[in-house]
Design a protein around this motif. Structure first.
Motif, PDB file in Angstrom:
ATOM      1  N   ILE A  86       0.949  -1.117  -0.094  1.00 62.36           N
ATOM      2  CA  ILE A  86      -0.193   0.158   0.018  1.00 62.36           C
ATOM      3  C   ILE A  86       0.935   1.354   0.029  1.00 62.36           C
ATOM      4  O   ILE A  86       2.040   1.248   0.651  1.00 62.36           O
ATOM      5  CB  ILE A  86      -0.711   0.084   1.111  1.00 62.36           C
ATOM      6  N   VAL A  87       0.377   2.335  -0.947  1.00 65.28           N
ATOM      7  CA  VAL A  87       1.274   3.455  -0.930  1.00 65.28           C
ATOM      8  C   VAL A  87       1.181   4.269   0.443  1.00 65.28           C
ATOM      9  O   VAL A  87      -0.218   4.706   0.647  1.00 65.28           O
ATOM     10  CB  VAL A  87       0.991   4.047  -2.214  1.00 65.28           C
ATOM     11  N   THR A  88       1.997   4.639   1.102  1.00 66.47           N
ATOM     12  CA  THR A  88       1.748   5.527   2.367  1.00 66.47           C
ATOM     13  C   THR A  88       2.240   6.992   2.265  1.00 66.47           C
ATOM     14  O   THR A  88       1.772   7.783   3.143  1.00 66.47           O
ATOM     15  CB  THR A  88       2.782   4.615   3.430  1.00 66.47           C
ATOM     16  N   GLN A  89       3.175   7.187   1.158  1.00 68.70           N
ATOM     17  CA  GLN A  89       3.474   8.596   0.847  1.00 68.70           C
ATOM     18  C   GLN A  89       4.048   8.746  -0.435  1.00 68.70           C
ATOM     19  O   GLN A  89       4.678   7.537  -1.025  1.00 68.70           O
ATOM     20  CB  GLN A  89       4.743   8.932   1.953  1.00 68.70           C
ATOM     21  N   VAL A  90       3.610   9.609  -1.057  1.00 70.78           N
ATOM     22  CA  VAL A  90       4.140  10.148  -2.391  1.00 70.78           C
ATOM     23  C   VAL A  90       4.882  11.180  -2.223  1.00 70.78           C
ATOM     24  O   VAL A  90       4.651  12.388  -1.672  1.00 70.78           O
ATOM     25  CB  VAL A  90       2.816  10.494  -3.409  1.00 70.78           C
ATOM     26  N   LYS A  91       6.192  11.290  -2.591  1.00 71.96           N
ATOM     27  CA  LYS A  91       7.051  12.470  -2.758  1.00 71.96           C
ATOM     28  C   LYS A  91       7.409  13.064  -3.733  1.00 71.96           C
ATOM     29  O   LYS A  91       7.512  12.552  -4.883  1.00 71.96           O
ATOM     30  CB  LYS A  91       8.408  11.780  -1.986  1.00 71.96           C
ATOM     31  N   THR A  92       7.385  14.242  -3.935  1.00 74.72           N
ATOM     32  CA  THR A  92       7.230  14.960  -5.034  1.00 74.72           C
ATOM     33  C   THR A  92       8.710  16.093  -4.868  1.00 74.72           C
ATOM     34  O   THR A  92       9.086  16.410  -4.083  1.00 74.72           O
ATOM     35  CB  THR A  92       6.232  15.957  -5.318  1.00 74.72           C
ATOM     36  N   LYS A  93       8.938  16.714  -6.064  1.00 72.76           N
ATOM     37  CA  LYS A  93      10.147  17.447  -6.232  1.00 72.76           C
ATOM     38  C   LYS A  93       9.818  18.922  -5.496  1.00 72.76           C
ATOM     39  O   LYS A  93      10.879  19.270  -4.866  1.00 72.76           O
ATOM     40  CB  LYS A  93      10.528  17.968  -7.739  1.00 72.76           C
ATOM     41  N   GLU A  94       8.670  19.366  -5.392  1.00 75.64           N
ATOM     42  CA  GLU A  94       8.398  20.614  -4.855  1.00 75.64           C
ATOM     43  C   GLU A  94       8.734  20.357  -3.178  1.00 75.64           C
ATOM     44  O   GLU A  94       9.223  21.248  -2.609  1.00 75.64           O
ATOM     45  CB  GLU A  94       7.047  20.862  -5.100  1.00 75.64           C
ATOM     46  N   ASN A  95       8.135  19.301  -2.696  1.00 74.97           N
ATOM     47  CA  ASN A  95       8.355  19.303  -1.363  1.00 74.97           C
ATOM     48  C   ASN A  95       9.552  18.433  -0.729  1.00 74.97           C
ATOM     49  O   ASN A  95      10.129  18.792   0.311  1.00 74.97           O
ATOM     50  CB  ASN A  95       6.882  18.148  -0.787  1.00 74.97           C
ATOM     51  N   ASP A  96      10.027  17.518  -1.575  1.00 75.67           N
ATOM     52  CA  ASP A  96      11.153  16.633  -1.048  1.00 75.67           C
ATOM     53  C   ASP A  96      12.351  16.555  -2.068  1.00 75.67           C
ATOM     54  O   ASP A  96      13.388  16.121  -1.595  1.00 75.67           O
ATOM     55  CB  ASP A  96      10.588  15.112  -0.954  1.00 75.67           C
ATOM     56  N   GLY A  97      12.282  17.376  -3.059  1.00 77.43           N
ATOM     57  CA  GLY A  97      13.498  17.226  -3.899  1.00 77.43           C
ATOM     58  C   GLY A  97      13.686  16.542  -4.858  1.00 77.43           C
ATOM     59  O   GLY A  97      14.513  16.381  -5.917  1.00 77.43           O
ATOM     60  N   TYR A  98      12.792  15.073  -4.932  1.00 73.00           N
ATOM     61  CA  TYR A  98      12.820  14.102  -5.855  1.00 73.00           C
ATOM     62  C   TYR A  98      11.378  13.568  -5.773  1.00 73.00           C
ATOM     63  O   TYR A  98      10.633  13.625  -4.713  1.00 73.00           O
ATOM     64  CB  TYR A  98      13.857  13.340  -5.610  1.00 73.00           C
ATOM     65  N   GLU A  99      11.160  12.658  -6.850  1.00 80.15           N
ATOM     66  CA  GLU A  99       9.993  11.966  -6.947  1.00 80.15           C
ATOM     67  C   GLU A  99       9.970  10.435  -6.677  1.00 80.15           C
ATOM     68  O   GLU A  99      11.045   9.865  -7.180  1.00 80.15           O
ATOM     69  CB  GLU A  99       9.385  11.956  -8.379  1.00 80.15           C
ATOM     70  N   ALA A 100       9.363   9.924  -5.739  1.00 76.65           N
ATOM     71  CA  ALA A 100       9.447   8.616  -5.455  1.00 76.65           C
ATOM     72  C   ALA A 100       8.202   8.354  -4.537  1.00 76.65           C
ATOM     73  O   ALA A 100       7.058   9.245  -4.174  1.00 76.65           O
ATOM     74  CB  ALA A 100      10.545   8.190  -4.342  1.00 76.65           C
ATOM     75  N   ILE A 101       7.646   6.986  -4.306  1.00 78.88           N
ATOM     76  CA  ILE A 101       6.751   6.467  -3.693  1.00 78.88           C
ATOM     77  C   ILE A 101       7.211   5.715  -2.515  1.00 78.88           C
ATOM     78  O   ILE A 101       8.039   4.916  -2.808  1.00 78.88           O
ATOM     79  CB  ILE A 101       5.590   5.856  -4.490  1.00 78.88           C
ATOM     80  N   GLN A 102       6.444   5.888  -1.475  1.00 76.17           N
ATOM     81  CA  GLN A 102       6.797   5.004  -0.190  1.00 76.17           C
ATOM     82  C   GLN A 102       5.548   4.024  -0.009  1.00 76.17           C
ATOM     83  O   GLN A 102       4.489   4.391   0.066  1.00 76.17           O
ATOM     84  CB  GLN A 102       6.977   5.865   1.100  1.00 76.17           C
ATOM     85  N   VAL A 103       6.307   2.679   0.327  1.00 69.64           N
ATOM     86  CA  VAL A 103       4.973   1.552   0.110  1.00 69.64           C
ATOM     87  C   VAL A 103       5.350   0.784   1.583  1.00 69.64           C
ATOM     88  O   VAL A 103       6.549   0.781   2.004  1.00 69.64           O
ATOM     89  CB  VAL A 103       4.966   0.662  -1.022  1.00 69.64           C
ATOM     90  N   GLY A 104       4.124   0.342   2.112  1.00 65.99           N
ATOM     91  CA  GLY A 104       4.350  -0.560   3.254  1.00 65.99           C
ATOM     92  C   GLY A 104       3.813  -1.863   2.726  1.00 65.99           C
ATOM     93  O   GLY A 104       3.025  -2.213   1.920  1.00 65.99           O
ATOM     94  N   PHE A 105       4.445  -2.751   3.600  1.00 62.45           N
ATOM     95  CA  PHE A 105       4.201  -4.441   3.406  1.00 62.45           C
ATOM     96  C   PHE A 105       4.167  -5.228   4.564  1.00 62.45           C
ATOM     97  O   PHE A 105       5.103  -5.093   5.404  1.00 62.45           O
ATOM     98  CB  PHE A 105       5.135  -4.903   2.327  1.00 62.45           C
ATOM     99  N   GLY A 106       3.234  -5.936   4.539  1.00 62.34           N
ATOM    100  CA  GLY A 106       3.313  -6.989   5.960  1.00 62.34           C
ATOM    101  C   GLY A 106       2.557  -6.155   6.921  1.00 62.34           C
ATOM    102  O   GLY A 106       2.796  -5.032   7.557  1.00 62.34           O
ATOM    103  N   ASP A 107       1.536  -6.999   7.574  1.00 61.68           N
ATOM    104  CA  ASP A 107       0.667  -6.354   8.706  1.00 61.68           C
ATOM    105  C   ASP A 107       1.384  -6.271   9.950  1.00 61.68           C
ATOM    106  O   ASP A 107       2.352  -7.133  10.332  1.00 61.68           O
ATOM    107  CB  ASP A 107      -0.534  -7.126   8.885  1.00 61.68           C
ATOM    108  N   ALA A 108       1.269  -5.241  10.762  1.00 63.66           N
ATOM    109  CA  ALA A 108       1.952  -5.259  12.054  1.00 63.66           C
ATOM    110  C   ALA A 108       0.887  -4.610  13.237  1.00 63.66           C
ATOM    111  O   ALA A 108       0.007  -4.344  12.694  1.00 63.66           O
ATOM    112  CB  ALA A 108       3.082  -4.105  12.011  1.00 63.66           C
ATOM    113  N   LYS A 109       1.335  -5.050  14.473  1.00 58.12           N
ATOM    114  CA  LYS A 109       0.457  -4.430  15.672  1.00 58.12           C
ATOM    115  C   LYS A 109       0.808  -2.940  15.941  1.00 58.12           C
ATOM    116  O   LYS A 109       2.002  -2.853  15.875  1.00 58.12           O
ATOM    117  CB  LYS A 109       0.555  -5.463  16.645  1.00 58.12           C
TER     118      LYS A 109
END
Length: 209
Positions: free
Chosen positions: A34-57
């Protein structure tokens, strides 16, 4: 990089193709991520997506990580990873990435952490040959010559010596996707991939395809 996903290594098995040829494969439980964060050049200086995997408590998460998921209004995940994709316009927070982003016939690179072998000799680690085992030999499994007797009088850099083996980041390139089961989130990859069963794996499109 056009597409990527995190997966868990299930193990190895074998399948048959349409011509009844046996193919050894590694079964990978790919996502859903699941995509947990979208990073853009305007806010972060580069473009990327942060994804999460595996359920946790929630009780197992530290407060900064827990706040990160609550801010995105998403369930907590055990693993987080960034992917710098060529185009992130199709992704937004909350979007799921499933195994069906890959198809049979795709070429992929698989990244994982190799199995730890502990402290090993040069025979096991580097494939060196042993010395004579009889006639009073005192060089059965030693590392061999340490260099010149006088000058330079030191062990040269790069000398193969007993040391820790395995447990390093390893990439296997140009593996073929044999089969994809979208319902069970399984990807079958031809050949072996690094790491023990249950380890975290990253699958991404091959850079050499």
């Amino acid at each position: 990089m056009k597409k990527a996903i995190m997966a868990k290594k299930i193990g190895m098995t074998q399948v048959f193709d349409d011509s009844a040829n046996l193919i050894p494969v590694t079964v990978l439980e790919a996502g859903p991520c699941i995509v947990t964060q979208v990073k853009t050049k305007e806010n972060d200086g580069y473009e990327a997506i942060q994804v999460g995997f595996g359920d946790a408590k929630e009780k197992s998460m530290i407060k900064p990580a827990l706040g990160h998921f609550k801010k995105a209004d998403l369930p907590v995940k055990k693993h987080l990873k960034e992917f710098r994709l060529d185009d992130i316009s199709a992704y937004e927070v909350g979007v799921e990435i499933k195994a069906d982003i890959f198809a049979a016939g795709d070429k992929v690179d698989v990244v994982g952490t190799s199995k730890g072998k502990g402290y090993q000799s040069t025979i096991k680690k580097y494939g060196q040959s042993r010395g004579p085992m009889t006639h009073g030999s005192k060089s059965k499994r030693v590392s061999g010559s340490m260099g010149a007797a006088t000058s330079p009088g030191r062990v040269l850099k790069g000398k193969a010596l007993p040391s820790h083996m395995g447990a390093v980041r390893t990439t296997v390139q140009n593996l073929e996707v044999v089969r994809v089961d979208a319902e069970k989130n399984l990807i079958l990859v031809k050949g072996a991939v690094p790491g023990p069963k249950g380890s975290l794996i990253t699958i991404k499109d091959s850079v050499k395809a």
